[in-house]
Enzyme design. Structure first.
Site, mmCIF file in Angstrom:
data_model
loop_
_atom_site.group_PDB
_atom_site.id
_atom_site.type_symbol
_atom_site.label_atom_id
_atom_site.label_comp_id
_atom_site.label_asym_id
_atom_site.label_seq_id
_atom_site.Cartn_x
_atom_site.Cartn_y
_atom_site.Cartn_z
ATOM 1 N N ASN A 93 -2.925 -8.180 -2.109
ATOM 2 C CA ASN A 93 -3.990 -8.046 -3.103
ATOM 3 C C ASN A 93 -3.851 -6.811 -3.976
ATOM 4 O OD1 ASN A 93 -4.719 -6.912 -0.421
ATOM 5 N ND2 ASN A 93 -6.494 -6.108 -1.518
ATOM 6 N N HIS A 94 -3.013 -5.841 -3.562
ATOM 7 C CA HIS A 94 -2.761 -4.663 -4.398
ATOM 8 C C HIS A 94 -1.446 -4.784 -5.173
ATOM 9 C CE1 HIS A 94 -6.164 -2.309 -3.038
ATOM 10 N NE2 HIS A 94 -5.865 -2.597 -1.781
ATOM 11 N N ASN A 152 0.816 -1.220 0.000
ATOM 12 C CA ASN A 152 0.000 0.000 0.000
ATOM 13 C C ASN A 152 0.849 1.269 0.000
ATOM 14 O OD1 ASN A 152 -1.844 -1.920 2.222
ATOM 15 N ND2 ASN A 152 -2.719 -1.271 0.274
ATOM 16 N N HIS A 170 -1.390 -12.873 4.080
ATOM 17 C CA HIS A 170 -2.101 -11.634 3.767
ATOM 18 C C HIS A 170 -3.581 -11.985 3.624
ATOM 19 C CE1 HIS A 170 -1.734 -7.438 2.488
ATOM 20 N NE2 HIS A 170 -2.677 -7.689 1.591
#
Length: 271
Positions: free
Chosen positions: A67-68, A40, A153
Site C-alpha cells: 500500500n506504500h 517501508n 499484503h
C-alpha cells in the site's frame, strides 16, 4: 528449491540489517531464491530506486511492495524498468509496473512470484482472489515453473488465510505481509502449500510496528495529528520464513521461521 521470504523492511535499521545479513544467509542456507518485501524501506514509507538496487545487490532476487508502493514518486519510472520489483497485482489496469514476475533460479529452474493486496480495512482495489486465480492460470506448478510464491499484503488475518486455503496445492508458499508482527501459525497446509499469516518485519521491534514509540502512542492517546512518524533506529530483527520445496511438484516440504538479531527470540532454520 530453497526459498527465503523476508517481511516488510522498515527504515534504515531494517535496511542495514537485511543488507548485512542477506549474503551470509544465502550461503548458510544454500538459498536458491530470496524475496523481500521492501515497501517501508524509505523512512518507513515507500522505496527509493537506490534502496531497491542495494537490496538486489545484497542478494534479493525479487522485491515486493504494497500500500506504500507510490510514496516515493521516483519509484514510478524505476518500476517500469526493473522487472524484479513488483507491486500488487490487483491495482487497476494502467497502473505502473507489474504484479508478478518469473525469475530464473539455479539448476535451470523458474519461479513465479506474485503479489496481491487485501481489501478488508485497506484501500479498495480490484478483487485479489480473482486476480491471483487469473495469474496462476498462466502457469503450471511443477511444470512451467518449479515454485510459486504469493505475497498477500493485507490487514486481516482472515483474508490472508482465505487466500491460502483458496490456492492450497496451487502454490509453493502463500505468505502474509503488512502487519509487521510475525505470526506463530507457519505450517504446510493439507494440499502442500506453505503458509504464514504474517512474516513479520525487518526492523526495530522496540517500537510500534517499526515506528518510534512516543509519537506513535500519542496518536492513540490524543486522536489528533502529531509529529510525523519516524522509524525506530535500534537494533533490527530480520524476520522471515524459510521454505524448501519439491521440484517435481513445486509443493512445500519444510516451512521454518527465521528471526535474527534485535529483541525477538532468535530462531534459525536448519541448514
Amino acid at each position: 528449491m530453497r526459498i527465503l521470504f523476508l517481511g516488510d523492511v522498515v527504515g534504515r535499521a531494517g535496511r542495514d540489517a537485511v543488507e548485512r545479513e542477506l549474503p551470509r544467509l544465502r550461503a548458510a542456507l544454500a538459498l536458491d531464491l530470496v524475496v523481500v518485501n521492501a515497501e517501508n524501506a524509505s523512512h518507513g514509507f515507500g522505496l527509493s530506486p537506490e534502496m531497491a538496487r542495494a537490496f538486489l545487490a545484497a542478494g534479493a532476487d525479487v522485491l515486493t511492495l504494497g500500500n506504500h508502493a507510490w510514496d516515493r514518486k521516483e519509484i514510478i519510472p524505476f518500476i517500469e524498468q526493473e522487472k524484479r520489483l513488483i507491486r500488487p497485482l490487483n491495482y487497476p489496469p494502467g497502473t505502473p509496473g507489474k504484479g508478478s514476475v518469473v525469475v530464473e533460479v539455479p539448476g535451470n529452474r523458474r519461479a513465479l512470484v506474485v503479489q496481491a493486496m487485501g481489501r478488508l480495512f485497506m484501500e479498495l482495489l480490484d478483487d485479489p482472489f480473482r486476480a491471483i486465480q487469473a495469474e496462476l492460470a498462466k502457469h503450471r506448478l511443477g511444470g512451467t515453473v518449479q515454485a510459486i510464491i504469493i505475497d498477500i499484503h493485507a490487514e486481516a488475518t482472515s483474508e490472508k488465510q482465505a487466500v491460502a486455503h483458496s490456492f492450497d496445492g496451487l502454490a509453493s508458499l502463500v505468505i502474509g505481509t503488512h502487519t509487521h508482527v510475525p505470526s506463530a501459525d507457519h505450517r504446510i497446509l493439507a494440499g502442500g502449500t506453505a503458509f504464514q499469516s504474517d512474516a513479520g518485519m525487518c526492523g526495530d521491534y522496540d517500537s510500534v510496528i517499526g515506528m518510534q514509540k512516543g509519537a506513535a502512542a500519542l496518536r492513540f492517546w490524543r486522536k489528533v495529528p502529531s509529529e510525523r512518524l519516524a522509524p525506530a533506529e535500534g537494533e533490527a530483527t530480520v524476520c522471515g520464513l524459510f521454505v524448501e520445496t519439491d521440484d517435481a511438484t513445486g509443493l512445500a516440504k519444510r516451512a521454518e521461521p527465521l528471526r535474527l538479531g534485535g529483541t525477538l527470540s532468535p530462531t534459525m532454520p536448519a541448514p
